[in-house]
Design a protein around this motif. Structure first.
Motif, PDB file in Angstrom:
ATOM      1  N   ALA A   1       0.824  -1.210   0.000  1.00  8.50           N
ATOM      2  CA  ALA A   1       0.000   0.000   0.000  1.00  8.50           C
ATOM      3  C   ALA A   1       0.856   1.257   0.000  1.00  8.50           C
ATOM      4  O   ALA A   1       0.349   2.358  -0.219  1.00  8.50           O
ATOM      5  CB  ALA A   1      -0.935   0.002   1.216  1.00  8.50           C
TER       6      ALA A   1
ATOM      7  N   THR B   1       3.215   1.853  -2.161  1.00 10.19           N
ATOM      8  CA  THR B   1       3.762   2.118  -3.491  1.00 10.19           C
ATOM      9  C   THR B   1       3.473   3.544  -3.937  1.00 10.19           C
ATOM     10  O   THR B   1       2.475   4.148  -3.534  1.00 10.19           O
ATOM     11  CB  THR B   1       3.174   1.157  -4.550  1.00 10.19           C
ATOM     12  OG1 THR B   1       1.756   1.166  -4.438  1.00 10.19           O
ATOM     13  CG2 THR B   1       3.701  -0.244  -4.375  1.00 10.19           C
TER      14      THR B   1
ATOM     15  N   TRP C   1       1.803   3.426  -9.583  1.00  5.96           N
ATOM     16  CA  TRP C   1       1.285   2.062  -9.663  1.00  5.96           C
ATOM     17  C   TRP C   1      -0.234   2.032  -9.525  1.00  5.96           C
ATOM     18  O   TRP C   1      -0.908   1.189 -10.124  1.00  5.96           O
ATOM     19  CB  TRP C   1       1.941   1.175  -8.611  1.00  5.96           C
ATOM     20  CG  TRP C   1       3.353   0.858  -8.982  1.00  5.96           C
ATOM     21  CD1 TRP C   1       4.493   1.381  -8.446  1.00  5.96           C
ATOM     22  CD2 TRP C   1       3.774  -0.040 -10.023  1.00  5.96           C
ATOM     23  NE1 TRP C   1       5.595   0.863  -9.074  1.00  5.96           N
ATOM     24  CE2 TRP C   1       5.190  -0.011 -10.047  1.00  5.96           C
ATOM     25  CE3 TRP C   1       3.102  -0.855 -10.929  1.00  5.96           C
ATOM     26  CZ2 TRP C   1       5.935  -0.781 -10.940  1.00  5.96           C
ATOM     27  CZ3 TRP C   1       3.847  -1.620 -11.821  1.00  5.96           C
ATOM     28  CH2 TRP C   1       5.241  -1.584 -11.823  1.00  5.96           C
ATOM     29  N   HIS C   2      -0.781   2.941  -8.752  1.00  8.51           N
ATOM     30  CA  HIS C   2      -2.241   3.043  -8.668  1.00  8.51           C
ATOM     31  C   HIS C   2      -2.812   3.557  -9.989  1.00  8.51           C
ATOM     32  O   HIS C   2      -3.873   3.110 -10.437  1.00  8.51           O
ATOM     33  CB  HIS C   2      -2.632   3.961  -7.510  1.00  8.51           C
ATOM     34  CG  HIS C   2      -2.128   3.496  -6.179  1.00  8.51           C
ATOM     35  ND1 HIS C   2      -2.782   2.533  -5.439  1.00  8.51           N
ATOM     36  CD2 HIS C   2      -1.023   3.824  -5.473  1.00  8.51           C
ATOM     37  CE1 HIS C   2      -2.109   2.302  -4.329  1.00  8.51           C
ATOM     38  NE2 HIS C   2      -1.036   3.078  -4.320  1.00  8.51           N
TER      39      HIS C   2
ATOM     40  N   ALA D   1      -5.738  -3.966  -8.080  1.00 10.58           N
ATOM     41  CA  ALA D   1      -4.587  -3.731  -7.202  1.00 10.58           C
ATOM     42  C   ALA D   1      -4.810  -4.468  -5.885  1.00 10.58           C
ATOM     43  O   ALA D   1      -5.742  -4.169  -5.147  1.00 10.58           O
ATOM     44  CB  ALA D   1      -4.425  -2.234  -6.949  1.00 10.58           C
ATOM     45  N   ARG D   2      -3.966  -5.439  -5.613  1.00  7.97           N
ATOM     46  CA  ARG D   2      -4.027  -6.160  -4.349  1.00  7.97           C
ATOM     47  C   ARG D   2      -2.887  -5.657  -3.467  1.00  7.97           C
ATOM     48  O   ARG D   2      -1.713  -5.916  -3.737  1.00  7.97           O
ATOM     49  CB  ARG D   2      -3.932  -7.661  -4.573  1.00  7.97           C
ATOM     50  CG  ARG D   2      -5.127  -8.217  -5.326  1.00  7.97           C
ATOM     51  CD  ARG D   2      -5.095  -9.733  -5.391  1.00  7.97           C
ATOM     52  NE  ARG D   2      -6.293 -10.266  -6.027  1.00  7.97           N
ATOM     53  CZ  ARG D   2      -6.526 -11.548  -6.245  1.00  7.97           C
ATOM     54  NH1 ARG D   2      -5.604 -12.452  -5.865  1.00  7.97           N
ATOM     55  NH2 ARG D   2      -7.638 -11.953  -6.828  1.00  7.97           N
ATOM     56  N   GLU D   3      -3.255  -4.932  -2.425  1.00 13.55           N
ATOM     57  CA  GLU D   3      -2.264  -4.213  -1.640  1.00 13.55           C
ATOM     58  C   GLU D   3      -2.003  -4.878  -0.290  1.00 13.55           C
ATOM     59  O   GLU D   3      -2.944  -5.237   0.425  1.00 13.55           O
ATOM     60  CB  GLU D   3      -2.705  -2.774  -1.405  1.00 13.55           C
ATOM     61  CG  GLU D   3      -2.823  -1.967  -2.683  1.00 13.55           C
ATOM     62  CD  GLU D   3      -3.225  -0.528  -2.427  1.00 13.55           C
ATOM     63  OE1 GLU D   3      -3.229   0.246  -3.396  1.00 13.55           O
ATOM     64  OE2 GLU D   3      -3.539  -0.178  -1.275  1.00 13.55           O
TER      65      GLU D   3
ATOM     66  N   THR E   1      -1.310  -4.123   3.159  1.00 13.12           N
ATOM     67  CA  THR E   1      -1.470  -2.934   3.987  1.00 13.12           C
ATOM     68  C   THR E   1      -0.458  -2.922   5.126  1.00 13.12           C
ATOM     69  O   THR E   1       0.134  -3.943   5.477  1.00 13.12           O
ATOM     70  CB  THR E   1      -2.891  -2.861   4.565  1.00 13.12           C
ATOM     71  OG1 THR E   1      -3.153  -4.060   5.317  1.00 13.12           O
ATOM     72  CG2 THR E   1      -3.926  -2.725   3.454  1.00 13.12           C
TER      73      THR E   1
END
Length: 465
Positions: A161, A163, A167-168, A178-180, A182
């Motif tokens: 998260a 990044t 990237w978003h 987007a798999r973040e 956290t």
């Protein structure tokens, strides 16, 4: 008797009136419309030059990662190439050749298996470079899924998260989930264990950051790769790694040469870096390299012929200046590996010194100290936060009065409750300047303690980096 002239207040804010730029200037210059007539170049120069004085001093900007100083010879070379379009390789073949040399040099720096025939390109910045790396992973994943007769409708990418926003943007622009990973507790970056929980056959790749924007830490490339190796043994699913080396790509090879994060890690298929951060070039250049040609799908490469010749182009931007590439080449030849090592080590030495001094000031507690890239951050000590009459947002504002840009911001989800302040140490920020910053921080603390009625702020509107 002369009639008294009065100003029209409705037009006063819509014009710029230089006080001394030209004795021959009879009227004002419009602010929001193009003037009807030409004006002498020295007049316009003085007008704009004086207005730009209102900008902050870039040497005191401890928020930005980008380079704020270069040698005069580099600047001269850049000025001689302002008119060269990097995309026009047929018209400027030697500039194109220098770009190729830079790609080979960086490939060698990052331990590419075959740097003499390296696959890579310059870009307008690290954000474009990151997106190109992401696009290549998506295209390769899609081809693999099609060959297996599976759906290509739900690609995802795994990243922290923390990044950078590029990237978003990549996920939104290219319709990727987007798999973040956290933040949790005192962990603010991605790790192998958490990344592995999010991958599946629809994962186009895992992004691992060498130098988090939030706190300056390296994410564990080798550990993530080892975990993905085990995952492939168990499931048969092969997931590549893209390393976002926006900052660390030009730091780790010089001051942490034994750290395995680059193409020595076989699961790493592509790396991006910013030439205008610790590559030491003024803003406008990034780099992306692939392990070999098979990781850059031919479908993403365009052949441009209308400029003359048959030129290969793989980029999001098209026309862009060639002078930053020339400046990167200048740095490589001028500094050499030893020069880069000495500069990056000096930056880290200042970062460690400054973070150590800040740690000794009563209310502050370090989160990182600059041991990875020369970037560190701190928070208010827990027992002080509730009792203090100021926040780090207030400290940032107070330091701004002295010209310092030291941003305060919340950490990534799920630790947005934690506000930190961060310093980026770059070439040109000396021990003397660090001492001046420390003195100004102490002066600010004395000011807050002398203002018992001061109302602190909980948010900040000035920092968007």
């Amino acid at each position: 008797m002369h009639e008294k002239q009065t100003k029209d207040p409705s037009t006063e804010e819509s014009v710029l009136t230089p006080a001394y730029a030209s004795r021959t200037m009879a009227g004002s210059i419009p602010r929001h419309t193009i003037p009807e007539h030409s004006t002498a170049p020295e007049t316009i120069y003085n007008l704009i030059h004086d207005e730009l004085i209102l900008d902050g001093n870039s040497r005191q900007n401890l928020a930005t990662f980008v380079t704020t100083w270069m040698e005069p010879e580099a600047i001269k070379l850049m000025s001689e190439c302002f008119d060269k379009n990097m995309i026009d390789k047929d018209e400027y073949p030697q500039t194109a050749e220098i770009e190729r040399r830079c790609v080979n040099m960086i490939a060698n720096l990052w331990n590419s298996p075959d740097h003499e025939t390296a696959t890579g390109t310059s870009t307008i910045g690290s954000s474009e470079a990151a997106m190109l790396g992401g696009m290549a992973m998506k295209w390769n994943w899609r081809e693999k899924m099609k060959n297996a007769g599976k759906s290509v409708n739900k690609p995802n990418i795994v990243m922290g998260a923390n990044t950078q926003i590029c990237w978003h943007k990549f996920c939104r622009y290219w319709n990727i989930e987007a798999r973040e990973v956290t933040a949790e507790g005192d962990r603010f970056t991605l790790n192998a264990e958490e990344a592995l929980k999010l991958v599946d056959e629809n994962t186009i790749g895992v992004v691992v950051i060498m130098g988090s924007t939030m706190d300056g830490k390296y994410e564990p490339v080798k550990a993530v790769a080892d975990a993905l190796d085990q995952y492939q043994e168990q499931t048969g699913i092969d997931i590549p790694i893209h390393v976002d080396g926006a900052s660390g790509g030009f730091v780790a090879p010089f001051i942490q040469p034994d750290l395995e994060w680059d193409f020595r890690v076989t699961r790493v298929v592509s790396i991006n870096a910013s030439g205008h951060k610790y590559g030491l070039v003024y803003p406008g250049v990034g780099w992306v390299l692939w392990r070999d040609k098979k990781h850059l799908p031919e479908d993403l490469v365009f052949h441009v012929k209308y400029l003359g010749g048959d030129m290969i182009d793989f980029s999001i931007n098209f026309s862009r200046p060639g002078n930053q590439v020339i400046a990167q080449y200048y740095n490589f030849l001028r500094l050499g590996r030893d020069g880069y090592r000495r500069i990056q080590q000096a930056c880290q030495d200042v970062a460690l010194y400054l973070s150590g001094e800040i740690a000794q000031i009563g209310p502050f507690e370090l989160i990182t100290d600059g041991s990875d890239i020369p970037v560190f951050c701190w928070k208010l000590k827990d027992h002080i936060t509730d009792k203090s009459n100021f926040t780090l947002f207030d400290m940032a504002d107070k330091l701004r009065e002295r010209g310092w840009l030291v941003p305060a911001y919340p950490m990534p989800p799920n630790r947005q409750d934690l506000v930190v302040q961060r310093v980026v140490v770059k070439e040109g920020f000396s021990h003397d300047m660090a001492d001046m910053l420390i003195n100004d921080m102490r002066r600010a603390l004395k000011w807050f303690s002398a203002q018992p009625g001061f109302i602190s702020k909980k948010t900040h509107s000035n920092f968007h980096h």
